[in-house]
Design a protein around this motif. Structure first.
Motif: not given
Length: 178
Positions: A13-14, A40-45, A64-66, A104-106
């Motif tokens: 989720c972005c 989650l992306t960092p901002y979605a987190r 997870r987010h990082e 997320a991108l990785g």
């Protein structure tokens, strides 16, 4: 006695408005038979910070987010498929360019190289959909094997712009059967 194991879906989720209803995406995927892990992306987190414990309880997995540190064990099972929903203009652009500066991108850049089934359901503003890079990035991702769901207007195929009308079920239906 035969044991069946659910296949694992990573729901990425972005930070777009439908992310605040990530629980709807998790439930739709679970109803379709998927074991769901939420990324989650960092901002979605940041947006979902208060909901993370409930989302972890719903999925049975840490949210997870990082990236994990070297030597730390993976806490999630490997994915059998990935759903990127909502997929933002930013994520689609970075993904098509091969940038993996977030977990997320990785995961989604690697998914292409691994040949995993990947579905993306964008959610973006009209001005972003009209940007000349967007259709090129969508075409590139489709050529790489990603199923990108778009409506006739070049935006998400939902019934409006609200988080409540985001078509989670359509995104889940575009995945291979679990």
């Amino acid at each position: 006695m035969t044991t069946t194991t659910k296949r694992t879906l990573y729901l990425v989720c972005c930070a777009a408005e439908p992310a605040v209803r990530a629980v709807d995406g998790v439930r739709a995927a679970q109803a379709a038979g998927w074991e769901v892990c939420l990324i989650l992306t960092p901002y979605a987190r940041r947006w979902l910070e208060a909901d993370v414990p409930a989302l972890a309880a719903l999925t049975g997995h840490p949210v997870r987010h990082e990236y994990k540190l070297p030597g730390e064990p993976d806490v999630l099972p490997p994915p059998d498929a990935i759903l990127v929903a909502p997929a933002t203009f930013n994520t689609i652009g970075k993904w098509a360019a091969g940038i993996s500066d977030t977990l997320a991108l990785g995961l989604i850049t690697e998914a292409i190289g691994l040949g995993l089934p990947v579905v993306a359901l964008p959610h973006l503003a009209d001005a972003q959909a009209a940007h000349p890079a967007f259709p090129k990035n969508v075409a590139f991702l489709r050529e790489a094997g990603v199923t990108v769901l778009l409506g006739e207007d070049g935006r998400d195929p939902g019934q409006g712009d609200s988080a409540e009308s985001y078509p989670w079920a359509a995104a889940v239906a575009a995945l291979p059967a679990p």
